[in-house]
Design an enzyme around this catalytic site. Structure first.
Site, mmCIF file in Angstrom:
data_model
loop_
_atom_site.group_PDB
_atom_site.id
_atom_site.type_symbol
_atom_site.label_atom_id
_atom_site.label_comp_id
_atom_site.label_asym_id
_atom_site.label_seq_id
_atom_site.Cartn_x
_atom_site.Cartn_y
_atom_site.Cartn_z
ATOM 1 N N ASP A 1 0.817 -1.213 0.000
ATOM 2 C CA ASP A 1 0.000 0.000 0.000
ATOM 3 C C ASP A 1 0.853 1.268 0.000
ATOM 4 O OD1 ASP A 1 0.879 -0.562 2.608
ATOM 5 O OD2 ASP A 1 -1.104 -1.170 3.286
ATOM 6 N N ASN B 1 -8.071 -3.406 14.027
ATOM 7 C CA ASN B 1 -9.455 -3.649 13.587
ATOM 8 C C ASN B 1 -9.551 -4.789 12.579
ATOM 9 O OD1 ASN B 1 -8.429 -2.557 11.265
ATOM 10 N ND2 ASN B 1 -9.715 -0.730 11.246
ATOM 11 N N HIS C 1 -7.700 -5.148 9.791
ATOM 12 C CA HIS C 1 -7.364 -4.884 8.385
ATOM 13 C C HIS C 1 -6.062 -5.566 7.990
ATOM 14 C CE1 HIS C 1 -5.140 -0.911 9.602
ATOM 15 N NE2 HIS C 1 -4.236 -1.808 9.301
ATOM 16 N N GLU D 1 -9.837 -1.922 5.057
ATOM 17 C CA GLU D 1 -10.519 -1.705 6.324
ATOM 18 C C GLU D 1 -11.782 -2.574 6.392
ATOM 19 O OE1 GLU D 1 -8.855 -0.223 8.448
ATOM 20 O OE2 GLU D 1 -8.297 1.850 8.017
HETATM 21 C C1 F6R Z 1 1.184 -1.835 6.152
HETATM 22 C C2 F6R Z 1 -0.129 -2.436 6.186
HETATM 23 C C3 F6R Z 1 -0.965 -2.511 7.416
HETATM 24 C C4 F6R Z 1 -0.169 -2.816 8.685
HETATM 25 C C5 F6R Z 1 -1.082 -2.767 9.889
HETATM 26 C C6 F6R Z 1 -0.333 -3.023 11.182
HETATM 27 O O1 F6R Z 1 1.720 -1.926 4.857
HETATM 28 O O2 F6R Z 1 -0.547 -2.867 5.168
HETATM 29 O O3 F6R Z 1 -1.934 -3.512 7.246
HETATM 30 O O4 F6R Z 1 0.425 -4.071 8.571
HETATM 31 O O5 F6R Z 1 -1.699 -1.502 9.966
HETATM 32 O O6 F6R Z 1 0.545 -1.969 11.404
HETATM 33 P P1 F6R Z 1 1.705 -2.091 12.483
HETATM 34 O O7 F6R Z 1 2.570 -3.197 12.001
HETATM 35 O O8 F6R Z 1 2.421 -0.789 12.441
HETATM 36 O O9 F6R Z 1 1.052 -2.405 13.763
#
Ligand code: F6R
Length: 260
Positions: A67, A136, A138, A143
């Protein structure tokens, strides 16, 4: 789904890195799907150590980020272009020309998303996708209520995700409201998936993804339908799993031929 519970975040990184290393050793010109955020950092540092020791070579691998924020210039230190360059491309020795990140600055967002999907197809698909998980549920920035069939597209970040990511920015308002993300359908096309999670804050999302119903309310639950998904978590992130003992027993008795 394979659930691997490890004592701490270091062990999570080591085990997940071994899965990646195995894929790279077997297919040195394959494609690796790259997550950003905190969760995969220990995977990347462990892989970088193996590269420095001469045990692994990423120079022919392709990389595809999950992303990117919309409207954040590539030079911004928290753009995923910059983060991937800093934490993956350089330390692991990827050829920068073979590393792709969705173009969140594109004037034609729809065309940029389509081009990203095509680049993955042209690379022969993703051999192993690294994932973190949001509190959440994702994955990527899909989301809750994201379509299970979705492909790379623009999404609105939830206030919760923006708040979670505010720690990377000088102030919460600076976190962009939109992103481009590989879709759940895109992620599900990866041949292999390795999701890592650490800490109590992820325990509920991990339990919902692994043991809850498959529901768009917890996007990561779609991984229950993937034929080769490995979930590597520390004790804290595993704390709400009902079948913890069974997962530990299974891993402890895993035959050598099935190690990765
Ligand atoms: C990042 C991504 C998100 C993160 C998720 C967890 O490229 O796609 O899905 O993996 O938000 O974030 P952290 O690892 O910072 O807790």
């Amino acid at each position: 789904m394979e659930i691997v519970i490890q004592a701490d975040a270091d062990e999570v990184g080591r085990v997940a890195a071994s899965v990646i290393a195995d894929v790279v050793a077997r297919k040195p010109d394959g494609a690796l799907g790259l997550a950003t955020g905190s969760s995969p950092l220990k995977i990347y540092s462990e892989l970088a150590a193996r590269v420095a020791a001469g045990a692994l070579d990423f120079s022919r691998m392709r990389g595809f980020a999950l992303d990117e924020y919309v409207g954040l210039p590539f030079e911004h230190p928290e753009s995923y272009h910059a983060v991937i360059d800093r934490t993956v491309t350089r330390p692991l020795g990827f050829d920068p020309r073979l590393v792709h990140v969705p173009d969140g600055m594109a004037s034609d967002i729809a065309a940029a998303c389509e081009a990203y999907e095509q680049a993955i197809v042209d690379a022969g698909g993703i051999d192993v996708q690294i994932l973190g998980i949001g509190a959440n549920g994702h994955i990527g920035f899909n989301e809750p209520t994201s379509s299970f069939a979705s492909r790379t597209r623009i999404k609105t970040l939830t206030p919760k995700t923006r708040a979670d990511n505010a720690r990377f920015f000088a102030s919460p308002e600076q976190v962009p409201t939109h992103c481009l993300t590989q879709g759940l359908g895109t992620i599900m096309c990866a041949r292999r998936i390795v999701l890592v999670a650490q800490g109590e804050g992820k325990a509920e999302a991990v339990a919902a993804a692994v043991e809850g119903p498959v529901s768009a309310s917890c996007p990561a639950s779609i991984l229950q339908h993937h034929e080769h998904a490995t979930i590597v978590v520390d004790e804290a992130a595993a704390s709400r799993l009902r079948n913890r003992d069974y997962y530990k027993y299974t891993y402890a008795n895993k035959p050598d031929w099935q190690r990765y």
